[in-house]
Design an enzyme around this catalytic site. Structure first.
Site: not given
Length: 316
Positions: A10, A14, A38, A140, A144
């Site tokens: 990843g 950010q 990508r 999410y 986690k």
């Protein structure tokens, strides 16, 4: 002493964008492999396309590169995850399993970040303690919580050196928002620098724990560099930087950008925000491995605006 070889999943996100640069500075560019689903548009560092759901590809890259540390940042964030829960669960959980299994087989140290999204429901919202009830309200957050338990399990059962922090909302100038509920606190600065008004998707009073990117990266490097005996919590540590509301960050920006305007149109993300803490108690991280933030709202605001203005000028 063996040279560390770093794998980042990843890496285009950010945090990965900034953490990757910090790791290259610490370990050398040749020793840090960035990966993502990508290619980035522009890059000048080692990069490979890697789907974290591809177990064989994960094992192959860890083996062939003789990876010693994995920073597992690939995940579907809160707001995007709510639009497609099954996809988010698959990416977040199967991706983590592939990383943990590869680390177990090849002896890697792992950084598996968690999030304030693990909280919700009956969790105390003020000074949220390290050992609080975890009742997440998003897929999410659910992933986690499960990830924290699996990290602890792989450490206890197999001796995998997994380390984690619960990131609050992260604010940084280095990349655009990536689909999180706290991303308004990034987007608002871009509007301010462009001289545009901002319409916030959270209510003016929605107080949330936040952290400047520089502090988030420092915390990540610090916990990974700490001696193993100092890491006493193997699920995830609370870490805190600051907390503010949309109205308070708007006021801080207006002190630097007179005339900046904000309006509020809360959407489904407001409900997510309401399930999260207002501020975090992180005394365990401070005591165990010396965590200490540097930035507050005012210093972060000045630094964000300065960097974004420089970037805007350079683009002209």
């Amino acid at each position: 002493m063996k040279t560390e070889t770093i794998l980042i999943t990843g890496a285009n996100g950010q945090i990965g964008t900034v953490l990757g640069q910090a790791l290259r500075e610490q370990f050398g560019t040749a020793n840090v492999l960035s990966t993502d689903i990508r290619e980035p548009e522009v890059y000048d560092y080692p990069f490979e396309v890697l789907d974290v759901l591809d177990r064989n590809a994960m094992f192959e890259v860890v083996k062939s590169r003789e990876v010693t540390q994995i920073y597992h940042l690939a995940a579907i964030l809160s707001a995007k995850g709510e639009l497609n829960p099954q996809w988010a669960w698959e990416v977040n959980m199967s991706g983590l399993f592939n990383v943990l299994e590869a680390a177990k087989k090849y002896g890697c140290k792992v950084f598996n970040p968690s999030s304030i999204a693990v909280y919700g429901g009956e969790t105390p919202k003020v000074d949220t303690p390290q050992h609080a009830v975890l009742q997440p309200q998003t897929v999410y957050g659910i992933s986690k919580v499960a990830g924290e338990h699996w990290s602890n399990y792989f450490y206890r059962k197999f001796g995998v050196d997994v380390r984690s922090v619960r990131y609050p909302g992260i604010v940084g100038y280095q990349s655009m928002p990536g689909g999180g509920t706290t991303d308004y606190a990034v987007d608002i600065f871009h509007h301010a620098v462009r001289g545009e008004p901002y319409t916030c998707f959270l209510a003016d009073h929605a107080r949330l724990p936040m952290m400047y990117m520089e502090d988030a990266v420092r915390a990540t490097l610090k916990i990974m560099d700490a001696p193993a005996e100092q890491i006493k919590i193997r699920s995830a540590y609370n870490i805190s930087g600051m907390n503010f509301t949309p109205a308070e960050i708007a006021s801080a920006i207006q002190a630097e950008v007179p005339g900046f305007e904000i309006t509020y149109e809360p959407d489904f993300r407001q409900q997510i925000a309401e399930s999260w803490p207002e501020n975090i108690d992180d005394k365990e991280a401070r005591a165990d491995w010396g965590w200490q933030p540097v930035y507050d709202l005012q210093s972060m605001t000045k630094d964000m605006l300065s960097h974004l203005r420089e970037m805007a000028s350079a683009a002209l």
